[in-house]
Design a protein around this motif. Sequence first.
Motif, PDB file in Angstrom:
ATOM      1  N   HIS A   5      32.293  73.328 -25.095  1.00 53.87           N
ATOM      2  CA  HIS A   5      31.268  72.448 -24.417  1.00 53.87           C
ATOM      3  C   HIS A   5      31.822  71.053 -24.090  1.00 53.87           C
ATOM      4  N   ALA A   6      32.381  70.614 -25.226  1.00 52.72           N
ATOM      5  CA  ALA A   6      32.760  69.208 -24.858  1.00 52.72           C
ATOM      6  C   ALA A   6      33.785  68.939 -23.697  1.00 52.72           C
ATOM      7  N   GLU A   7      34.529  70.220 -23.527  1.00 55.15           N
ATOM      8  CA  GLU A   7      35.754  70.082 -22.464  1.00 55.15           C
ATOM      9  C   GLU A   7      35.161  70.374 -21.149  1.00 55.15           C
ATOM     10  N   ARG A   8      33.902  71.020 -21.160  1.00 55.08           N
ATOM     11  CA  ARG A   8      33.370  71.417 -19.730  1.00 55.08           C
ATOM     12  C   ARG A   8      32.465  70.529 -19.391  1.00 55.08           C
ATOM     13  N   LEU A   9      31.559  70.059 -20.062  1.00 54.81           N
ATOM     14  CA  LEU A   9      30.399  69.445 -19.800  1.00 54.81           C
ATOM     15  C   LEU A   9      30.121  68.521 -18.953  1.00 54.81           C
ATOM     16  N   MET A  10      31.317  67.546 -18.872  1.00 57.16           N
ATOM     17  CA  MET A  10      31.300  66.374 -17.604  1.00 57.16           C
ATOM     18  C   MET A  10      31.610  67.144 -16.450  1.00 57.16           C
ATOM     19  N   ALA A  11      32.454  68.068 -16.240  1.00 54.25           N
ATOM     20  CA  ALA A  11      32.892  68.728 -15.046  1.00 54.25           C
ATOM     21  C   ALA A  11      31.533  69.218 -14.575  1.00 54.25           C
ATOM     22  N   PHE A  12      30.818  69.962 -15.368  1.00 53.45           N
ATOM     23  CA  PHE A  12      29.241  70.669 -14.765  1.00 53.45           C
ATOM     24  C   PHE A  12      28.397  69.638 -14.331  1.00 53.45           C
ATOM     25  N   ILE A  13      28.317  68.391 -15.109  1.00 54.36           N
ATOM     26  CA  ILE A  13      27.549  67.267 -14.632  1.00 54.36           C
ATOM     27  C   ILE A  13      28.014  66.601 -13.415  1.00 54.36           C
ATOM     28  N   ASP A  14      29.376  66.307 -13.394  1.00 51.92           N
ATOM     29  CA  ASP A  14      29.637  66.032 -11.879  1.00 51.92           C
ATOM     30  C   ASP A  14      29.467  67.034 -10.774  1.00 51.92           C
ATOM     31  N   GLN A  15      29.604  68.187 -10.944  1.00 52.02           N
ATOM     32  CA  GLN A  15      29.172  69.190 -10.053  1.00 52.02           C
ATOM     33  C   GLN A  15      27.652  69.175  -9.464  1.00 52.02           C
ATOM     34  N   ALA A  16      26.958  69.119 -10.587  1.00 53.84           N
ATOM     35  CA  ALA A  16      25.488  69.021 -10.397  1.00 53.84           C
ATOM     36  C   ALA A  16      24.974  67.923  -9.606  1.00 53.84           C
ATOM     37  N   LEU A  17      25.557  66.692  -9.952  1.00 51.61           N
ATOM     38  CA  LEU A  17      25.623  65.457  -9.186  1.00 51.61           C
ATOM     39  C   LEU A  17      26.033  65.364  -7.705  1.00 51.61           C
ATOM     40  N   ALA A  18      27.153  66.042  -7.628  1.00 54.10           N
ATOM     41  CA  ALA A  18      27.674  65.845  -6.260  1.00 54.10           C
ATOM     42  C   ALA A  18      26.678  66.804  -5.413  1.00 54.10           C
ATOM     43  N   GLU A  19      26.411  68.135  -5.919  1.00 54.09           N
ATOM     44  CA  GLU A  19      25.715  69.110  -5.030  1.00 54.09           C
ATOM     45  C   GLU A  19      24.097  68.430  -4.850  1.00 54.09           C
ATOM     46  N   SER A  20      23.754  67.594  -5.781  1.00 49.46           N
ATOM     47  CA  SER A  20      22.308  67.131  -5.437  1.00 49.46           C
ATOM     48  C   SER A  20      22.387  65.962  -4.602  1.00 49.46           C
ATOM     49  N   GLY A  21      23.522  65.529  -4.199  1.00 45.54           N
ATOM     50  CA  GLY A  21      23.683  64.221  -3.277  1.00 45.54           C
ATOM     51  C   GLY A  21      23.235  62.945  -4.007  1.00 45.54           C
ATOM     52  N   HIS A  22      23.361  63.043  -5.328  1.00 44.11           N
ATOM     53  CA  HIS A  22      22.952  61.743  -6.087  1.00 44.11           C
ATOM     54  C   HIS A  22      24.142  61.448  -6.976  1.00 44.11           C
ATOM     55  N   SER A  23      24.165  60.227  -7.540  1.00 44.02           N
ATOM     56  CA  SER A  23      25.111  59.812  -8.554  1.00 44.02           C
ATOM     57  C   SER A  23      24.480  59.599  -9.774  1.00 44.02           C
ATOM     58  N   LEU A  24      25.057  59.010 -10.821  1.00 47.63           N
ATOM     59  CA  LEU A  24      24.839  58.484 -12.127  1.00 47.63           C
ATOM     60  C   LEU A  24      23.857  57.399 -11.657  1.00 47.63           C
ATOM     61  N   ALA A  25      24.148  56.549 -10.825  1.00 41.58           N
ATOM     62  CA  ALA A  25      23.474  55.301 -10.671  1.00 41.58           C
ATOM     63  C   ALA A  25      21.893  55.659 -10.333  1.00 41.58           C
ATOM     64  N   ASP A  26      21.591  56.923  -9.642  1.00 44.79           N
ATOM     65  CA  ASP A  26      20.281  57.255  -9.248  1.00 44.79           C
ATOM     66  C   ASP A  26      19.475  58.012 -10.284  1.00 44.79           C
ATOM     67  N   ILE A  27      20.030  58.142 -11.621  1.00 47.51           N
ATOM     68  CA  ILE A  27      19.321  58.757 -12.634  1.00 47.51           C
ATOM     69  C   ILE A  27      18.470  57.968 -13.302  1.00 47.51           C
ATOM     70  N   ASN A  28      17.089  58.347 -13.413  1.00 45.99           N
ATOM     71  CA  ASN A  28      16.174  57.612 -14.300  1.00 45.99           C
ATOM     72  C   ASN A  28      15.871  58.088 -15.731  1.00 45.99           C
ATOM     73  N   ARG A  29      16.225  59.242 -15.929  1.00 46.38           N
ATOM     74  CA  ARG A  29      16.139  59.633 -17.431  1.00 46.38           C
ATOM     75  C   ARG A  29      17.210  60.859 -17.531  1.00 46.38           C
ATOM     76  N   ILE A  30      17.689  60.915 -19.012  1.00 46.36           N
ATOM     77  CA  ILE A  30      18.314  61.890 -19.353  1.00 46.36           C
ATOM     78  C   ILE A  30      17.570  62.745 -20.360  1.00 46.36           C
ATOM     79  N   THR A  31      17.667  64.025 -19.968  1.00 48.25           N
ATOM     80  CA  THR A  31      16.931  65.016 -21.095  1.00 48.25           C
ATOM     81  C   THR A  31      17.996  65.987 -21.803  1.00 48.25           C
TER      82      THR A  31
END
Length: 221
Positions: free
Chosen positions: A37-63
């Motif tokens: 999980h530690a090796e793969r999580l960041m890549a999945f987060i980057d992919q979800a952000l890119a496909e959503s059209g948002h960046s980390l700066a747009d995030i209002n909450r982490i769950t």
Amino acid sequence: MIVLAIDTAGTGCFAAVYDSGDDRVLASAGADIGRGHAERLMAFIDQALAESGHSLADINRITVTVGPGSFTGIRVGVAAARGFALALGVPAVGVSVLAALAASPRRLHLGQAVLAAMDAKRDELYCQIFEADGTPRTEAQVVELADAQEMFAGFEGIICGSATRHLIAEPAPGVSQADACDIGIVARLGAMADPALGKPSPLYLRGPDVKSQAGFAVARA
């Protein structure tokens, strides 16, 4: 509110970006990876952000899912959620895997209580009962299999999760008997959670399966 949801509590590793205003998952990424999980999580987060059209700066909450589940996976997810929250200056909230499992049956079978029951191995179950509106009726707990079968005999409601087969002969129609969380549900529950309850912390219902061997420890000089 734009929510970044993370689930690493089980064998899966998932991330999603969710818009609470539209009640819509904008994008998700991940896979059932077993380990790493530690090796793969960041890549999945980057992919979800890119496909959503948002960046980390747009995030209002982490769950993030906090367990019960894999000790290593839970630690990875909680640490990541706390790190992102600190860096972005946004709240982070935890979502119980049991609550996430119970959410789908509640929508499918309206008006019924739900027992989320996970097979914890070693003849034990992780269990929690939720009212029809999602309010916990009981605390999350680990219960020996024989005790659980007696405790939940005649339970009036829906049973879900991998331990369903130990408790009833015929599961309710359409109800999952797996322990994999729906990342969209994790995001929705996180959007509704109260950040005032504090930072997400691991929900460990028992000690780790692998323990250090004290007899082989090297004494400090």
